[in-house]
Design a protein around this motif. Structure first.
Motif, mmCIF file in Angstrom:
data_model
loop_
_atom_site.group_PDB
_atom_site.id
_atom_site.type_symbol
_atom_site.label_atom_id
_atom_site.label_comp_id
_atom_site.label_asym_id
_atom_site.label_seq_id
_atom_site.Cartn_x
_atom_site.Cartn_y
_atom_site.Cartn_z
ATOM 1 N N ALA A 45 -0.221 -4.251 12.967
ATOM 2 C CA ALA A 45 0.039 -2.823 12.808
ATOM 3 C C ALA A 45 -1.179 -2.140 12.203
ATOM 4 O O ALA A 45 -1.773 -2.632 11.243
ATOM 5 C CB ALA A 45 1.258 -2.590 11.924
ATOM 6 N N ASP A 46 -1.541 -0.993 12.767
ATOM 7 C CA ASP A 46 -2.671 -0.230 12.241
ATOM 8 C C ASP A 46 -2.266 0.649 11.070
ATOM 9 O O ASP A 46 -3.099 1.022 10.246
ATOM 10 C CB ASP A 46 -3.258 0.648 13.345
ATOM 11 C CG ASP A 46 -3.845 -0.176 14.470
ATOM 12 O OD1 ASP A 46 -4.848 -0.873 14.226
ATOM 13 O OD2 ASP A 46 -3.300 -0.137 15.595
ATOM 14 N N ILE A 47 -0.988 1.005 11.010
ATOM 15 C CA ILE A 47 -0.450 1.845 9.944
ATOM 16 C C ILE A 47 1.029 1.516 9.808
ATOM 17 O O ILE A 47 1.685 1.179 10.801
ATOM 18 C CB ILE A 47 -0.674 3.353 10.249
ATOM 19 C CG1 ILE A 47 -0.132 4.240 9.125
ATOM 20 C CG2 ILE A 47 -0.095 3.747 11.591
ATOM 21 C CD1 ILE A 47 -0.515 5.722 9.265
ATOM 22 N N LEU A 79 3.739 -3.002 -1.904
ATOM 23 C CA LEU A 79 2.888 -3.377 -0.784
ATOM 24 C C LEU A 79 1.412 -3.283 -1.167
ATOM 25 O O LEU A 79 0.608 -4.164 -0.827
ATOM 26 C CB LEU A 79 3.174 -2.482 0.418
ATOM 27 C CG LEU A 79 4.442 -2.809 1.210
ATOM 28 C CD1 LEU A 79 4.747 -1.703 2.206
ATOM 29 C CD2 LEU A 79 4.293 -4.145 1.936
ATOM 30 N N ARG A 80 1.048 -2.223 -1.868
ATOM 31 C CA ARG A 80 -0.344 -2.102 -2.314
ATOM 32 C C ARG A 80 -0.687 -3.222 -3.300
ATOM 33 O O ARG A 80 -1.768 -3.822 -3.218
ATOM 34 C CB ARG A 80 -0.570 -0.738 -2.958
ATOM 35 C CG ARG A 80 -0.542 0.434 -1.977
ATOM 36 C CD ARG A 80 -1.574 0.285 -0.895
ATOM 37 N NE ARG A 80 -1.711 1.487 -0.052
ATOM 38 C CZ ARG A 80 -2.102 1.456 1.207
ATOM 39 N NH1 ARG A 80 -2.408 0.307 1.788
ATOM 40 N NH2 ARG A 80 -2.208 2.571 1.903
ATOM 41 N N ALA A 81 0.256 -3.523 -4.212
ATOM 42 C CA ALA A 81 0.009 -4.591 -5.180
ATOM 43 C C ALA A 81 -0.137 -5.945 -4.494
ATOM 44 O O ALA A 81 -0.856 -6.827 -4.985
ATOM 45 C CB ALA A 81 1.141 -4.642 -6.204
ATOM 46 N N ALA A 82 0.541 -6.097 -3.349
ATOM 47 C CA ALA A 82 0.467 -7.360 -2.601
ATOM 48 C C ALA A 82 -0.771 -7.445 -1.726
ATOM 49 O O ALA A 82 -0.978 -8.453 -1.050
ATOM 50 C CB ALA A 82 1.723 -7.526 -1.751
ATOM 51 N N GLY A 83 -1.582 -6.394 -1.720
ATOM 52 C CA GLY A 83 -2.839 -6.449 -1.012
ATOM 53 C C GLY A 83 -2.881 -5.759 0.330
ATOM 54 O O GLY A 83 -3.868 -5.887 1.061
ATOM 55 N N LEU A 84 -1.836 -5.003 0.689
ATOM 56 C CA LEU A 84 -1.846 -4.308 1.972
ATOM 57 C C LEU A 84 -2.930 -3.234 1.969
ATOM 58 O O LEU A 84 -2.967 -2.379 1.090
ATOM 59 C CB LEU A 84 -0.491 -3.661 2.248
ATOM 60 C CG LEU A 84 -0.401 -3.020 3.639
ATOM 61 C CD1 LEU A 84 0.685 -3.713 4.464
ATOM 62 C CD2 LEU A 84 -0.084 -1.537 3.554
ATOM 63 N N THR A 85 -3.819 -3.298 2.952
ATOM 64 C CA THR A 85 -4.937 -2.354 3.010
ATOM 65 C C THR A 85 -4.784 -1.308 4.112
ATOM 66 O O THR A 85 -5.507 -0.316 4.106
ATOM 67 C CB THR A 85 -6.255 -3.113 3.236
ATOM 68 O OG1 THR A 85 -6.160 -3.872 4.454
ATOM 69 C CG2 THR A 85 -6.540 -4.061 2.084
#
Length: 338
Positions: free
Chosen positions: A109-111, A142-148
Motif C-alpha cells: 500500500a502506498d497510503i 502505527l507510527r510508533a511501530a515504524g510505519l512510514t
C-alpha cells in the motif's frame, strides 16, 4: 451552452505523433469527447481543445503527501469501526487495527486510509469523541511501530482530523466533500494538508433513498468543481486536492456505471483522481457475489478499468491482490516492469 471535455485515454508502448500525454502519467490521448447538457456528444481532435482545458489535462500532477503520481498508487482501507459494510469489527481493537495496517504497508500500500465512522448506506453519525478514540490511537501506534507510508484520515469532522494529524496523519479524506463541517477546510488550509474531495448526494443515513440526477456525470463534475474552487478560494491549492466521484454514495447501479464509463472526464478538473469501488454493492450485483468478502476479483477488475482511463489512485481492501493485478496489467500493456 457549457462544454465538458473528456480525453479518450489510451495506453501502450507506441503512440502517434499527435498524442498528448495525460497529466504526466501513463495515459495519452489524440481525441476528446465533447459533452454538454444541450447537444449530442461529439469527438474532436486533441489539438482543437481550448488552451486552458489542454493545460489542465496535460499538466503533470504534483506529488500528494509525498507520493509521486506518475504511476498507479494504492490506498489501503483500514476501518476501525464495528459496522462498516465490508470489514466492520475486524479492526475494531487497537492491536488488530495496527496489525492490519502494517500488513497493508508490507503488501505494498502506498497510503493507508483510516476511518472511524462507517459511511455505508443507512449508517448513523458517530460522536466526535468515539471517532477520535477509534482513529487517533491507531495512527499513533502505527507510527510508533515504524510505519512510514502516508496516512489519510477518513473523516468529515475537523476535531477528528486535528487529533489524527497530531498523531501523524498526512491527508484528510472527506466523503462529504467539505460540506459537513465548515471548520474542516480552514483547518486543512492552516496546516497545509492535502485533501480528498469526494462527491456524495445526501448523507450516509439517507443517500441510498432514490438518488436522482439530471445528468449524473456532469452533475457530479460540476459539484466537484464547485467544492474544489471553494477550497482554492480558502487557500488550499488545486495541486493539493484529490477528486473522488464517490461511486456508490448517493448513486444507483446505472449512475455508478455511467460515472465509471466516463471517469476520464474528471481529469479536466486539473486534479488527480481517486477511485473507491472496493467490494461495493454494485460489484456484488453484477458479479454474483452477495457477500462483500467475495468481491475482490470484481473490485480489481473495476480498478484496472479506472487505471486504463488514467485514474491515479485506487482505494482498496485487498492490497496484495490489487498490487499483483496492477503490476501485471502494467507489464502486459507496456512491456516493462512497474
Amino acid at each position: 451552452m457549457t462544454d465538458y471535455f473528456r480525453p479518450l485515454v489510451q495506453i501502450g508502448p507506441v503512440r502517434p505523433d499527435t498524442a498528448v500525454q495525460l497529466a504526466g502519467g501513463w495515459g495519452w490521448f489524440t481525441h476528446v469527447e465533447v459533452m454538454s447538457r444541450d447537444a449530442p456528444a461529439q469527438v474532436i481532435p486533441a489539438n482543437a481543445l481550448p488552451a486552458d482545458v489542454m493545460q489542465r489535462l496535460t499538466a503533470p500532477r504534483p506529488p500528494i503527501a509525498g507520493m509521486s503520481l506518475d504511476r498507479p498508487r494504492i490506498m489501503g482501507i483500514l476501518n476501525t469501526t464495528p459496522d462498516s459494510f465490508s470489514d466492520g469489527g475486524q479492526h475494531e481493537g487497537l492491536a488488530d487495527a495496527v496489525a492490519a495496517g502494517l500488513a497493508m504497508a508490507q503488501s505494498g500500500a502506498d497510503i493507508i486510509d483510516i476511518g472511524g465512522e462507517s459511511t455505508r448506506p443507512g449508517a448513523q453519525t458517530v460522536p466526535i469523541e468515539v471517532e477520535i478514540n477509534r482513529t487517533a490511537p491507531t495512527i499513533s501506534a502505527l507510527r510508533a511501530a515504524g510505519l512510514t507510508q502516508p496516512i489519510s484520515i477518513d473523516t468529515r469532522k475537523a476535531a477528528v482530523a486535528e487529533a489524527a494529524v497530531a498523531m501523524g496523519a498526512n491527508l484528510v479524506n472527506d466523503v462529504s466533500g467539505f460540506t459537513y463541517d465548515p471548520a474542516l477546510g480552514p483547518f486543512c488550509q492552516k496546516h497545509h494538508l492535502p485533501v480528498c474531495v469526494m462527491h456524495a448526494q445526501g448523507d450516509p443515513e439517507t443517500m441510498h433513498l432514490n438518488p436522482t440526477y439530471s445528468n449524473v456525470v456532469l452533475d457530479v463534475y460540476d459539484a466537484l468543481e464547485r467544492q474544489i474552487s471553494m477550497l482554492e478560494v480558502s487557500g488550499i491549492a488545486r495541486s493539493a486536492i484529490l477528486a473522488d466521484p464517490g461511486i456508490g454514495f448517493g448513486k444507483n447501479l446505472d449512475h455508478n456505471l455511467a460515472l465509471l464509463a466516463r471517469i476520464s472526464l474528471f481529469h479536466t478538473l486539473g486534479t488527480p483522481i481517486l477511485l473507491g469501488v472496493s467490494r461495493k454493492k454494485f460489484i456484488g450485483t453484477l458479479g454474483n457475489a452477495p457477500q462483500a468478502k467475495d468481491r475482490a476479483a470484481g473490485s480489481i477488475g473495476v480498478a484496472l478499468a479506472g487505471l486504463a482511463q488514467g485514474v491515479q489512485l485506487v482505494r482498496v481492501h485487498d492490497v496484495a491482490e490489487t498490487l499483483q493485478a496492477v503490476s501485471l496489467w502494467h507489464a502486459a500493456y507496456s512491456g516493462s516492469i512497474l
